[in-house]
Design a protein around this motif. Structure first.
Motif, PDB file in Angstrom:
ATOM      1  N   LYS A  86      64.915  32.647  67.837  1.00 62.61           N
ATOM      2  CA  LYS A  86      64.912  31.837  69.062  1.00 62.61           C
ATOM      3  C   LYS A  86      64.744  32.677  70.324  1.00 62.61           C
ATOM      4  O   LYS A  86      64.593  32.122  71.414  1.00 62.61           O
ATOM      5  N   MET A  87      64.786  33.994  70.180  1.00 64.06           N
ATOM      6  CA  MET A  87      64.655  34.857  71.347  1.00 64.06           C
ATOM      7  C   MET A  87      63.222  34.888  71.874  1.00 64.06           C
ATOM      8  O   MET A  87      62.267  34.530  71.164  1.00 64.06           O
ATOM      9  N   LYS A  92      63.237  39.950  71.381  1.00 64.69           N
ATOM     10  CA  LYS A  92      63.101  39.835  69.926  1.00 64.69           C
ATOM     11  C   LYS A  92      62.564  41.133  69.332  1.00 64.69           C
ATOM     12  O   LYS A  92      63.052  41.602  68.294  1.00 64.69           O
ATOM     13  N   SER A  93      61.565  41.724  69.967  1.00 69.33           N
ATOM     14  CA  SER A  93      60.986  42.979  69.479  1.00 69.33           C
ATOM     15  C   SER A  93      62.007  44.110  69.526  1.00 69.33           C
ATOM     16  O   SER A  93      62.085  44.938  68.609  1.00 69.33           O
ATOM     17  N   LEU A 150      61.391  31.702  58.494  1.00 63.79           N
ATOM     18  CA  LEU A 150      61.583  31.030  59.783  1.00 63.79           C
ATOM     19  C   LEU A 150      60.253  30.873  60.521  1.00 63.79           C
ATOM     20  O   LEU A 150      60.009  29.858  61.181  1.00 63.79           O
ATOM     21  N   LYS A 151      59.383  31.867  60.397  1.00 62.88           N
ATOM     22  CA  LYS A 151      58.081  31.798  61.060  1.00 62.88           C
ATOM     23  C   LYS A 151      57.174  30.748  60.439  1.00 62.88           C
ATOM     24  O   LYS A 151      56.248  30.254  61.084  1.00 62.88           O
ATOM     25  N   GLN A 152      57.419  30.406  59.174  1.00 65.22           N
ATOM     26  CA  GLN A 152      56.585  29.420  58.483  1.00 65.22           C
ATOM     27  C   GLN A 152      56.974  27.977  58.804  1.00 65.22           C
ATOM     28  O   GLN A 152      56.217  27.056  58.516  1.00 65.22           O
ATOM     29  N   ILE A 153      58.156  27.789  59.379  1.00 63.77           N
ATOM     30  CA  ILE A 153      58.627  26.437  59.676  1.00 63.77           C
ATOM     31  C   ILE A 153      57.913  25.896  60.908  1.00 63.77           C
ATOM     32  O   ILE A 153      57.790  26.582  61.922  1.00 63.77           O
TER      33      ILE A 153
END
Length: 258
Positions: A86-87, A92-93, A150-153
């Motif tokens: 969610k960042m 996030k990086s 999570l990236k696939q959702i």
């Protein structure tokens, strides 16, 4: 001819990988203590293995620490992965870079650092310090296993469930969690395997009152390899082999009902 050399190369690779393990398995059934003379088939080393309270205690500690550390690390790692996802891009990086440091860092550095940390806070080394150490180095593996799922959702799936009247908790467990489950399970199994196999970090954080299989085998090897270690290693190999065959078993497609 080219095909023959390909198969020959493959066979040589498998011999190189599994010939030592095959030798270990054969020696575990050798009545003689000699590693070069066959004294007849026997199960005496397995009988001594299960009769040894030291080995059984180490096995119990190993499995208990692996199970608990993998479970706790999976829970923490999954929640952390959801938060990281969610960042915004830059934070996030940075967080993912920090998460990767324990994976790239040498285990001896991690082990000594954790030992010094426990000593600084006045925590006596023992079962709890080994458990905390295993949870610590397992969390990054879980995060890396869950993040791809999570990236696939689809981003709007969760919001759609909320619009249809679902509570946040119900929407998460009915919509998001099933999509994350393969990543969570793979993260748990990876964490369990890493904990089961770890020696260096365990060696620095265990203190004098606890042994796992890795530390016990290390101490036994220093005094000379006993045939019971062959039997123990054989059982571990067979257990992993059976687990892999079960996980990768072919699944028959379900027949569609007319």
């Amino acid at each position: 001819m080219k095909k023959f050399f390909k198969y020959l190369y493959l066979v040589l690779i498998f011999i190189f990988l599994y010939a030592p393990i095959a030798t270990l398995v054969v020696l575990s059934f050798n009545r003689s203590k000699s590693r070069v003379r066959w004294g007849g088939f026997s199960l005496r080393w397995y009988d001594q293995l299960f009769g040894s309270s030291t080995i059984m205690t180490a096995l119990y500690n190993t499995l208990l620490i692996a199970f608990l550390s993998a479970l706790i690390a999976t829970i923490i790692g999954t929640m952390a992965a959801i938060g990281i996802n969610k960042m915004k891009k830059v934070p996030k990086s940075i967080v993912m870079g920090v998460n990767n440091i324990p994976l790239l860092n040498g285990e001896i550095v991690t082990g000594i650092s954790l030992m010094l940390c426990f000593i600084a806070f006045g925590i006596s080394l023992g079962f709890k310090t080994v458990l905390i150490a295993h949870i610590t180095f397992n969390i990054p593996y879980v995060i890396l296993s869950v993040m791809p799922k999570l990236k696939q959702i689809t981003p709007g799936t969760y919001e759609a469930a909320l619009d249809l009247g679902a509570t946040p908790t119900y929407a998460f467990f009915k919509v998001i969690f099933p999509e994350l489950l393969p990543g969570i399970l793979s993260g748990y199994l990876l964490a369990f395997t890493m904990s089961l196999d770890d020696f260096i970090i365990t060696h620095f954080t265990r203190g004098a009152g606890i042994n796992t299989l890795s530390t016990l085998i290390y101490s036994e090897v220093r005094r000379g390899i006993k045939p019971t270690m062959y039997a123990l290693s054989t059982l571990l190999f067979v257990s992993v082999l059976v687990l892999l065959l079960f996980i990768n078993r072919p699944v028959k497609p379900k027949k569609k009902k007319n």
